[in-house]
Every structure is written in structure tokens, then in C-alpha cells.
Design an enzyme around this catalytic site. Structure first.
Site, PDB file in Angstrom:
ATOM      1  CE1 TYR A  63      -3.120  -2.925   0.138  1.00  0.00           C
ATOM      2  CE2 TYR A  63      -3.563  -2.442   2.446  1.00  0.00           C
ATOM      3  CZ  TYR A  63      -3.798  -3.195   1.313  1.00  0.00           C
ATOM      4  OH  TYR A  63      -4.717  -4.224   1.361  1.00  0.00           O
ATOM      5  N   PRO A 209     -15.753  -4.497   1.333  1.00  0.00           N
ATOM      6  CG  PRO A 209     -15.531  -3.672   3.514  1.00  0.00           C
ATOM      7  CD  PRO A 209     -14.740  -3.948   2.259  1.00  0.00           C
ATOM      8  CG  LEU A 210     -18.067  -0.337   2.848  1.00  0.00           C
ATOM      9  CD1 LEU A 210     -17.591   1.067   3.201  1.00  0.00           C
ATOM     10  CD2 LEU A 210     -19.211  -0.750   3.758  1.00  0.00           C
ATOM     11  N   GLY A 213     -22.478  -2.279  -5.799  1.00  0.00           N
ATOM     12  CA  GLY A 213     -22.836  -2.015  -7.188  1.00  0.00           C
ATOM     13  C   GLY A 213     -24.201  -1.381  -7.372  1.00  0.00           C
TER      14      GLY A 213
END
Length: 283
Positions: A63, A209-210, A213
Site C-alpha cells: 500500500y 466490504p462496501l 454495485g
């Protein structure tokens, strides 16, 4: 009740953490590459996560690369009692949004040593193989992970983006403490892995997790539920995950303190059976 309402989870070889964590991928630049546009805002959201009771933070050497781990250490070291930081290695970075699996034993060992240095610790709380490298024998990848644990470099070991068979293969080398696969309201491709983790009491850490779509569009199922419960769509998605399995450990990531606070408030949201059934149908 706040974050405590989410309950806790026991991670093998690591201990107990609250069941809502923080994912530190987004405290980097665009494409998860380079420095964040606002470094102080990145540090503020990290501090706020801990201040609001988060005791599990997920990061990775890739990251930035290196940026997320460095910001965590600059912001939080010396770490508060009880805080656990999980990191990962096994993906080389060749540019923004570019990820290349790399699982050679000497590379994984090098990256663990560098993560120890950046995070300022003698032992990593949780080390996960970011991706299994198809070009390298799994025995080499899993073997060096087991060696690193025996040497005291890491406490607990986990995997990311794996099948049930791959988890079972890894279990021949070490205790699998966690699995980090993509999983959310509309992406259930890892349902069998979640079931296995629930049965074997392995922490399941869903990434993305969010991401629901089209279900989040105005008038969609998630939007309708959120309006009825006077909650945000993100809170609905996280509450559904928390009720899906007692081994679920969501780590929603954000670079905003306001969004962080909103996400953590999902711990207080309880979905009734009818709502859960409607959300289940999205998968």
C-alpha cells in the site's frame, strides 16, 4: 453502545479484537501509489480509528508501497495496549493500480523484515500472504511463512484471495488464523470459504466490504433499507456482514474521519429477519 456492539472475535495465535476494524489502504495516493494528497488528514483518520475503539488495523507492504505502514507507525507508535496491526506481503508494485503476485521465499522474508522495521516492532501481530504466486510452489510460500512464525517474526498467519482447498493446503504447514477474500452484499463468490472459516473458527476479513454495485442506486434494495432504517447504505452493508457470520471481521477503509465514524456506527444497527432475507437475495 458504539463499536462494542459489534462484539469481539478470537483470532488464533493472536487473541481477541473487536469485530469492526479499519483498513489502511486508502491513506495513500491515487491508485494506492505514493503519498496521500493530505498527509495530516491521513494521520487524523488513523488516530480517530483508535480513539473510537478500533483495535485491529489492516495494512500491507504494497500500500503505497510502504506508505501505509509508515503512516501508521508515525501516527500511533508506541502503540496503545491491545492494538493489533495485520500486514501482508506477496504482491510487487509496478505502478499505480498495478499488482503482481510475488511469492518467492526470499522475497517474503525480506518483506517481513522491512515491515518489522517500518512498523517499529520486533514481531508482526498478523502476517498474511497477499496472493498465492502461481509461479512458485506453494510449499515454498507456506514453508517460509511457517519458518517466520517459528522464528518469532510473526505471531499469527493468514491468507488472501484463496479457495477452501488452498486454506486446507496451508493448514498442513501452519495454523491459518485469518482469510482475507473479496466478499460483500453482491459478491458472494467466497461463500464456501466463509462457511469453512466459520466452521473452523478462522477470522474472515472481507475486502471491498462496501461495494454493492447497482443495489445501491436510488430505489435499489440497499437504498430502500437504508432510508427505512434512517441509516447510510454503508452502515446497512456492514451490519449485514456482521450478522452473516460470527467470524466476520469487516475492515472498511476510508481517508475521511466523518466516513470512519459513520462506518463504525454500523455496530449499533440490527437488521430484522425480513431485511436480512431481502439483502441475502442480492447475492
Amino acid at each position: 453502545m458504539g463499536i462494542d456492539a459489534a462484539g469481539t472475535i478470537d483470532i488464533k495465535d493472536l487473541g481477541t479484537v473487536r469485530r469492526l476494524g479499519y483498513g489502511a489502504m486508502r491513506i495513500t495516493g491515487a491508485g494506492i501509489w505514493g503519498e496521500p494528497a493530505d498527509p495530516e488528514a491521513a494521520r487524523a483518520v488513523v488516530r480517530s480509528a483508535v480513539d473510537q475503539g478500533v483495535d485491529f488495523i489492516d495494512t500491507a507492504d504494497s500500500y503505497g508501497p510502504e506508505v501505509s505502514e509508515r503512516i501508521l507507525a508515525e501516527t500511533l507508535h508506541p502503540y496503545p495496549d491491545g492494538l493489533r496491526i495485520g500486514t501482508k506481503a506477496g504482491q510487487a508494485r509496478t505502478g499505480p493500480d498495478q499488482w503482481v503476485p510475488l511469492g518467492r521465499a526470499e522475497y517474503l522474508r525480506q518483506q517481513v523484515e522491512l515491515s518489522l522495521r517500518r512498523l517499529g516492532v520486533e514481531t508482526l501481530d498478523l502476517f498474511q500472504l497477499h496472493r498465492i504466486d502461481a509461479k512458485v510452489p506453494t510449499a515454498e510460500q507456506f514453508g517460509v511463512m511457517a519458518d517466520l512464525q517459528r522464528e518469532g517474526k510473526v505471531r499469527a498467519l493468514g491468507l488472501s484471495e484463496v479457495s477452501v482447498a488452498q486454506v486446507q493446503d496451508a493448514e498442513q504447514y501452519f495454523t491459518v488464523a485469518s482469510v482475507q477474500n473479496r466478499y460483500n452484499l453482491t459478491d458472494r463468490r467466497s461463500e464456501d470459504v466463509l462457511s469453512y472459516c466459520t466452521e473452523q473458527q478462522i477470522a474472515f476479513i472481507p475486502w471491498a466490504p462496501l461495494d454493492a454495485g447497482r443495489a445501491t442506486e436510488p430505489g435499489g434494495t440497499v437504498d430502500t433499507v437504508a432510508q427505512r432504517l434512517d441509516a447510510s447504505q454503508h452502515q446497512v452493508a456492514l451490519a449485514w456482514l456482521l450478522q452473516r457470520s460470527p467470524m466476520m471481521l469487516p475492515i472498511p477503509g476510508t481517508a475521511s474521519v466523518a466516513h470512519l465514524t459513520e462506518n463504525l456506527a454500523a455496530a449499533d444497527l440490527v437488521l430484522d429477519a425480513e431485511t436480512v432475507a431481502a439483502l441475502d437475495a442480492l447475492g
